[in-house]
Design an enzyme around this catalytic site. Structure first.
Site, PDB file in Angstrom:
ATOM      1  N   GLU A   1       1.042  -1.377   0.372  1.00  0.00           N
ATOM      2  CA  GLU A   1       0.175  -0.082   0.325  1.00  0.00           C
ATOM      3  C   GLU A   1       0.411   1.103   0.047  1.00  0.00           C
ATOM      4  OE1 GLU A   1      -3.274  -0.379   2.683  1.00  0.00           O
ATOM      5  OE2 GLU A   1      -1.884  -2.055   2.926  1.00  0.00           O
TER       6      GLU A   1
ATOM      7  N   LYS B   1       0.765   4.338   3.259  1.00  0.00           N
ATOM      8  CA  LYS B   1       0.711   4.190   3.971  1.00  0.00           C
ATOM      9  C   LYS B   1       1.571   4.539   4.904  1.00  0.00           C
ATOM     10  CE  LYS B   1      -0.468   1.227   6.714  1.00  0.00           C
ATOM     11  NZ  LYS B   1      -0.801  -0.696   7.483  1.00  0.00           N
TER      12      LYS B   1
ATOM     13  N   GLU C   1       6.228  -0.633   6.457  1.00  0.00           N
ATOM     14  CA  GLU C   1       4.739   0.148   6.226  1.00  0.00           C
ATOM     15  C   GLU C   1       4.120  -0.098   4.746  1.00  0.00           C
ATOM     16  OE1 GLU C   1       2.408   0.342   9.074  1.00  0.00           O
ATOM     17  OE2 GLU C   1       3.897  -0.520  10.289  1.00  0.00           O
TER      18      GLU C   1
END
Length: 464
Positions: free
Chosen positions: A320, A323, A329
């Site tokens: 993602e 993030k 992350e």
């Protein structure tokens, strides 16, 4: 010590244990997060999930496009009531009613919503939403009752391991004192009363990255290692995740809730990270997730709770790109946004015949996983003598284990203990059954290990 002690009741015992030892296997699901601007459309994502054999998915909201795409897909769904709605849900029953009507009953049962995560890691929320958690859960439960959904849809709330005051050794696990009376105990009371389970987010990566000088990487990645013996109860842990989960179980038991079940709603390993994020990388991510899937789908529960299957949601489906935080992350996904695999691991029992986890677009160097000859089945001393003896009798009787080596005067008779003899018999049964799912459980009397068992000079077989 002889392996057969109940000849008169043999047929009755065998019929009982043939049923009791058919252990329920664990399940693998995946978290579908969407903090990104380059992900496929929800309808494409559902097709991706189906193509990978994934039948359990967890969301972080109740997005209408996603829930509609999941309708009639035969995929079970966990949805989330976000932290920012906890206050309104706790203080206004009519708000909870409207939320359930618009976000749950409107889609159910075409979309197979099986649970609602009320908040996420609420105790770590900088907006101090902890006090609203249990009141919000109670109001949402009341709303579910109004729509006759309370028996079909469970309520829980994912906690992070930061809720623990102590996690080592696992038997000394305890919750932070300032959380126990205000929220942990009321939460567990609610879960027990409603027949639900505790959602736990557990990341061995964080523990390893912060303590790489003390924690073995092999121990964190489910690879072969000597294991760690819990000084409090004598149980041997062969991987960090199970130690973390049993610390949560011990913490629950310490405040009178030893029977509440647990589901791992997040765990994973990043395929990339910053320079100071020790251990991040494709090879380790493939090893962790690949070995975890194998562990969940082919073995029983944890050393402390061997009878409870491990049900796990991997984090996450996609990388993602929006993030916040460190590089890791944005790199937990099993897939890139173009739906190509970040690395190749099995996700279903059918795929476990392939014992390699190979990073995509890289060399075909094998990433070590629990290969077919590297698991054994041993007795769980915590199960008690009566259960061990009955299971031993079953294995050596109807089970068809080769128990000749543990008879008096034979090569594995010594040490002449129930645990040693049961371990040999259980392993023989397990290997004869080709290490199949549920064949190392014996009603909680056994569990799988990845290091050769050591009982005197006896050598345990790895196949027949």
């Amino acid at each position: 010590m002889t392996p057969f002690t109940f000849p008169v009741l043999a047929s009755l015992l065998l019929s009982i244990f043939s049923i009791a030892f058919a252990a329920e296997k664990g399940s693998i699901g995946i978290n579908y997060g969407r903090i990104a601007n380059n992900l496929p459309a929800p309808t494409q994502v559902v097709e991706l999930l189906k193509s990978q054999g994934i039948t359990n998915v967890k969301l972080y909201d109740t997005d209408s496009a996603v829930l509609n795409a999941l309708a009639n897909s035969n995929i079970s769904v966990v949805v989330c009531l976000p932290n920012e709605l906890l206050s309104s849900s706790a203080n206004d029953q009519s708000f909870a009613d409207r939320w359930v009507q618009a976000n749950i009953s409107h889609y159910y049962p075409k979309t197979q919503i099986e649970a609602i995560a009320v908040g996420n890691e609420v105790f770590d929320d900088k907006n101090n939403t902890t006090d609203f958690l249990v009141p919000a859960m109670k109001n949402i439960h009341t709303s579910l009752k109004k729509y006759n959904l309370d028996s079909s849809i469970k309520l829980s709330s994912p906690i992070a391991l930061s809720a623990l005051q102590n996690s080592y050794p696992p038997s000394a696990g305890s919750f932070k004192p300032d959380l126990v009376q205000p929220v942990i105990k009321p939460l567990l009371d609610f879960l027990q009363q409603t027949g639900s389970y505790l959602m736990v987010n557990a990341y061995p990566f964080f523990a390893y990255a912060a303590n790489s000088d003390k924690i073995s990487l092999d121990y964190a990645l489910f690879k072969q290692n000597p294991g760690n013996v819990d000084s409090g109860n004598g149980l041997r842990y062969m991987n960090l995740l199970e130690a973390q989960l049993d610390a949560v179980s011990a913490a629950m038991s310490a405040i009178g809730h030893k029977d509440v079940k647990m589901v791992v709603t997040e765990t994973g390993w990043p395929s990339n990270g910053d320079e100071n994020e020790i251990g991040a990388g494709k090879e380790n991510a493939a090893a962790y997730n690949g070995n975890l899937v194998r562990r969940v789908l082919t073995a029983a529960g944890t050393p402390l709770k061997p009878q409870d299957p491990l049900n796990v949601y991997l984090f996450a489906l996609f990388n993602e790109n929006q993030k916040p935080g460190p590089t890791s992350e944005r790199n937990y996904g099993l897939f890139y946004p173009d739906e190509k695999k970040v690395y190749d691991i099995p996700l279903t029992a059918a795929e476990l015949s392939d014992d390699q986890s190979t990073p995509a677009n890289e060399s075909k160097t094998q990433v070590p996983t629990q290969s077919s000859g590297n698991t054994w089945c041993v007795a769980n001393a915590n199960a008690g003598e009566e259960k061990l003896q009955a299971a031993l009798d079953y294995a050596c009787g109807e089970g068809g284990a080769d128990c000749r080596p543990i008879t008096d005067g034979s090569t594995c008779f010594n040490p002449n203990t129930l645990e040693a003899h049961a371990s040999y018999a259980f392993n023989s049964y397990y290997q004869k059954k080709a290490r199949g799912t549920g064949t190392c459980n014996f009603g909680g009397a056994a569990y799988v290990v990845t290091q050769p068992p050591r009982y005197g000079t006896c050598e345990f077989p790895t196949g027949y």
